[in-house]
Enzyme design. Sequence first.
Site, PDB file in Angstrom:
ATOM      1  N   GLY A  35     -10.132  -0.078   2.785  1.00  0.00           N
ATOM      2  CA  GLY A  35     -10.837   0.445   3.954  1.00  0.00           C
ATOM      3  C   GLY A  35     -11.399   1.822   3.682  1.00  0.00           C
ATOM      4  O   GLY A  35     -11.633   2.194   2.526  1.00  0.00           O
ATOM      5  N   SER A  36     -11.576   2.598   4.732  1.00  0.00           N
ATOM      6  CA  SER A  36     -12.238   3.896   4.600  1.00  0.00           C
ATOM      7  C   SER A  36     -11.356   4.902   3.866  1.00  0.00           C
ATOM      8  O   SER A  36     -10.130   4.899   4.002  1.00  0.00           O
ATOM      9  CB  SER A  36     -12.604   4.450   5.983  1.00  0.00           C
ATOM     10  OG  SER A  36     -11.497   5.064   6.592  1.00  0.00           O
ATOM     11  N   GLU A  59      -8.097   1.173  -1.940  1.00  0.00           N
ATOM     12  CA  GLU A  59      -9.442   0.761  -2.371  1.00  0.00           C
ATOM     13  C   GLU A  59     -10.442   1.194  -1.309  1.00  0.00           C
ATOM     14  O   GLU A  59     -10.418   0.700  -0.179  1.00  0.00           O
ATOM     15  CB  GLU A  59      -9.509  -0.751  -2.573  1.00  0.00           C
ATOM     16  CG  GLU A  59     -10.832  -1.216  -3.157  1.00  0.00           C
ATOM     17  CD  GLU A  59     -10.937  -2.729  -3.238  1.00  0.00           C
ATOM     18  OE1 GLU A  59     -11.891  -3.290  -2.672  1.00  0.00           O
ATOM     19  OE2 GLU A  59     -10.039  -3.353  -3.860  1.00  0.00           O
ATOM     20  N   GLU A 113     -21.640   6.830   1.586  1.00  0.00           N
ATOM     21  CA  GLU A 113     -21.771   5.388   1.422  1.00  0.00           C
ATOM     22  C   GLU A 113     -22.508   4.837   2.643  1.00  0.00           C
ATOM     23  O   GLU A 113     -22.067   5.039   3.778  1.00  0.00           O
ATOM     24  CB  GLU A 113     -20.389   4.743   1.298  1.00  0.00           C
ATOM     25  CG  GLU A 113     -20.442   3.254   1.069  1.00  0.00           C
ATOM     26  CD  GLU A 113     -19.052   2.628   0.980  1.00  0.00           C
ATOM     27  OE1 GLU A 113     -18.944   1.524   0.415  1.00  0.00           O
ATOM     28  OE2 GLU A 113     -18.083   3.232   1.473  1.00  0.00           O
ATOM     29  N   CYS A 117     -18.249  -2.546  -0.772  1.00  0.00           N
ATOM     30  CA  CYS A 117     -17.894  -1.225  -1.313  1.00  0.00           C
ATOM     31  C   CYS A 117     -18.595  -0.895  -2.625  1.00  0.00           C
ATOM     32  O   CYS A 117     -18.609   0.258  -3.052  1.00  0.00           O
ATOM     33  CB  CYS A 117     -16.376  -1.104  -1.476  1.00  0.00           C
ATOM     34  SG  CYS A 117     -15.646  -2.377  -2.513  1.00  0.00           S
TER      35      CYS A 117
END
Length: 464
Positions: A214-215, A235, A364, A269
């Site tokens: 996640g973030s 991650e 991102e 991602c």
Amino acid sequence: MESTTQIRFPYDQSIVKELPLLNKNEIEDILVTAEQLFNDQPNWIPAYKRIEILEKAAVIMNDRSEELIHIAISEGGKPYKDSKAEILRAIKGVKLAAEHISQLKGEQIPMGLTEASVNRIAFTSKEPIGVVAAVSAFNHPLNLAVHQVATAVAAGCPVIFKPSSNTPLSGIALAAILKEAGLPNGWLQIVLCDNETAELLVTDPRIHFLTFIGSAKVGWYLKSKLAAGTRCALEHGGAAPVIVESDADFTEMIPDLVKGGFYHAGQVCVSVQKVYVNQEISDRFIKQFSEAVDKLIVGNPFDKTTDVGSLITPKEVDRVEEWVNEAVAEGARLITGGKRISDTCFEPTILFDPSEGSKVSTNEIFGPVVCVYPFKNREEAIKRANALNVHFQAAVFTKNIDAALDTAKKLNATAVMINDNTAFRVDWMPFGGRDSSGLGMGGISYTIEDMTREKLTVFKSKSL
């Protein structure tokens, strides 16, 4: 009054299902169940049984693949052809987890190398690490669940799985399939809860391992709050830079970059985000890239011809629109797209040479936007590609082997694709970010190893 969460079809925001959220008291019962299972060593699930369960689960998943595709689309909004690819990957992932159980092994440690170590034999063995807390993201609801849950089952760990509140149905379906395949009660518990309750869960000292997808903001915060001894894997995202040299093969490259940039509306991602193109070919690149992007079909993800579906929530469409408008106001040239199609869909967008200070350059994007930057000197392009503190996967397109290897060496990334897009992944390869993009490496076998710990046994005997 019981709190609930509504799962909505991202494309039209219709309600798919409403599910109850657990409260803090219920989390305690879940932790007690998991801890008791782990502490009851004589009743751990033996390796052969774990293999049987996972192999049977893969068969059931294959038989119900269309149903799983439908669930994934209805909650995540990823187009049919891409959701189908995800479900096939998830089935393969369960098989990979089953196969790796046979590779969980230790080694003999030499003894007798000094006088003090004679008459001894020593070896290591692998044990389950303990109770696993798995917190997942929305963008690959079934495949990510496999990477966090099937791996824990393979390692022999009780697992508490918190799916994204936007996309919990795929994880719930996986849990039902694993139970049907023979996983005993309590070894996988699904938790739907608010962020405060989730923090209470993952920071509990009874959790031995946290796997978080996640973030970065949330992941690094949770890591700072973990109990002493809790290990973790994080991650997060990146900005996926690509270097395009003047000798790149356009026939191969253009479709690759279109797929890498706009797959799942850029909500990946490692989506292609920042493309640095040698200015000798930048006009040609922009022309061919934009022509290909303009052919993408945006629409209902259940339609099998759709290439790009909706973003996960209308709020994300608002954010992407704001970032694109800001970039244009700050000097970027809008090549194609740039507008919302509806409350839930945004046009596939190409921006040329946005300011290095614009949000599309520094963050991102996680939306259907690709930024193209011209360069004169490859060293300078690499320096710009490495400038952010997020480093995950990167790519270079060139037919010059020296330029390819030089660029791969200098790009700050955990993986560099040569003549392929940044979003390439197979589930048996190491996968993860470095620096602020993450901690540890995912990939089915790597995660299973992470969820074990080594024990050294030393025999002393006059007979040795």
